[in-house]
Design a protein around this motif. Structure first.
Motif, PDB file in Angstrom:
ATOM      1  N   MET A  59      -0.312  -5.700 -41.948  1.00  0.00           N
ATOM      2  CA  MET A  59       0.488  -4.485 -41.961  1.00  0.00           C
ATOM      3  C   MET A  59       1.727  -4.690 -41.107  1.00  0.00           C
ATOM      4  O   MET A  59       1.640  -5.171 -39.967  1.00  0.00           O
ATOM      5  N   GLU A  60       2.858  -4.372 -41.684  1.00  0.00           N
ATOM      6  CA  GLU A  60       4.119  -4.423 -40.949  1.00  0.00           C
ATOM      7  C   GLU A  60       4.297  -3.074 -40.261  1.00  0.00           C
ATOM      8  O   GLU A  60       4.725  -2.096 -40.867  1.00  0.00           O
ATOM      9  N   VAL A  61       3.913  -3.032 -38.990  1.00  0.00           N
ATOM     10  CA  VAL A  61       3.925  -1.773 -38.236  1.00  0.00           C
ATOM     11  C   VAL A  61       5.363  -1.366 -37.918  1.00  0.00           C
ATOM     12  O   VAL A  61       6.161  -2.172 -37.444  1.00  0.00           O
ATOM     13  N   GLU A  62       5.665  -0.110 -38.194  1.00  0.00           N
ATOM     14  CA  GLU A  62       6.990   0.440 -37.877  1.00  0.00           C
ATOM     15  C   GLU A  62       6.930   1.338 -36.638  1.00  0.00           C
ATOM     16  O   GLU A  62       7.757   1.232 -35.751  1.00  0.00           O
ATOM     17  N   THR A  63       5.968   2.252 -36.601  1.00  0.00           N
ATOM     18  CA  THR A  63       5.791   3.129 -35.444  1.00  0.00           C
ATOM     19  C   THR A  63       4.311   3.178 -35.088  1.00  0.00           C
ATOM     20  O   THR A  63       3.437   2.973 -35.945  1.00  0.00           O
TER      21      THR A  63
END
Length: 268
Positions: free
Chosen positions: A207-211
């Motif tokens: 998962m490409e975490v943004e927040t």
């Protein structure tokens, strides 16, 4: 005129029913989707948890990892969505050829049929059905419930305490970016005991975490009777019997999930 009977193509991948067709196999296929994840981990009794870890694996930490995910804007569902609950434990696989660390999947509940079928047959993830509520949000409080035919068996609650930033966010991004999800692909024999196929599978994803937000999390398992859930009660009750000693991680993250469905492989 001679009838042309159906014949599977060698370079295609299929799900049942096969005779309506499949798709060309592409090992570079990516499943992408927008993701909101509530992830809770808790310490439990090692001896009890090891009852559900197969031979060939080593339990690294006596910890149960429970994650709620809401997936939307899913490419292979042409913008569709679904929810899931993933339950796993951190392990090391000791094989004749492979040795790797990952998360051994104990069970995954999903509220849609299509991802259940593909996940079970193609990548060995033990997926079954449940009704999974979207997150109920009254900030800073978040909650969801999981049930089967009206019988709730899991409650998850989270109280956000603030955003994760700086080096802590970088560390979390690294933790979520690449995950070795491990499953047991088991197909029973027809008309006989035992397995027609039994193999462990690595399903790479991340998962490409943004927040992200950190907070206080809690969960509760509720036992079910055979009448309430004839095909699942023993699974729920086994998890409910694992004591929750302390919550070791509670985070709420948003970003983009990337699953390499056709990049899964058998490990041995």
């Amino acid at each position: 005129m001679e009838n042309i009977m159906f014949r599977p193509q060698d370079d295609f991948t299929y799900l049942m029913p096969v005779h309506f067709g499949g798709g060309k196999f592409d090992p570079e296929t990516l499943v992408t989707q927008k993701a909101t994840a509530l992830s809770l981990s808790y310490e439990t009794e090692r001896d009890l948890l090891e009852n559900y870890i197969p031979e060939g694996f080593e339990l690294l930490v006596p910890e149960v990892q429970v994650a709620f995910n809401k997936f939307t804007e899913i490419n292979w569902l042409h913008g569709g969505q679904y929810n899931l609950i993933n339950v796993a434990a951190p392990v090391r696989f000791h094989g004749k050829k492979d040795e790797l660390d990952g998360a051994y999947t104990l069970v995954v509940w999903e509220n849609k049929t299509a991802p259940i079928l593909g996940g079970r047959e193609q990548t060995g993830i033990p997926k079954i059905y449940a009704d999974i509520e979207d997150l109920h949000i009254v900030r800073p409080h978040y909650a969801t419930t999981v049930s089967y035919e009206g019988n709730t068996f899991l409650n998850m609650d989270f109280e956000a305490a603030g955003s994760i930033t700086g080096q802590d966010l970088d560390a979390l991004k690294s933790q979520f970016l690449s995950m070795n999800t491990l499953g047991w692909r088991y197909i029973p024999k027809v008309g006989a005991p035992g397995a027609e196929l039994s193999q462990f599978v690595l399903y790479p994803q991340g998962m490409e975490v943004e927040t992200a937000e950190i907070g206080k999390g809690s969960l509760k398992w509720t036992e079910l009777t055979p009448m309430q859930s004839p095909a699942q009660y023993y699974i729920v009750n086994s998890l409910a019997a694992l004591p929750i000693k302390r919550v070791t991680q509670a985070v709420l993250v948003e970003g983009r999930a990337v699953l390499r469905a056709m990049g899964a492989r058998v490990i041995e």
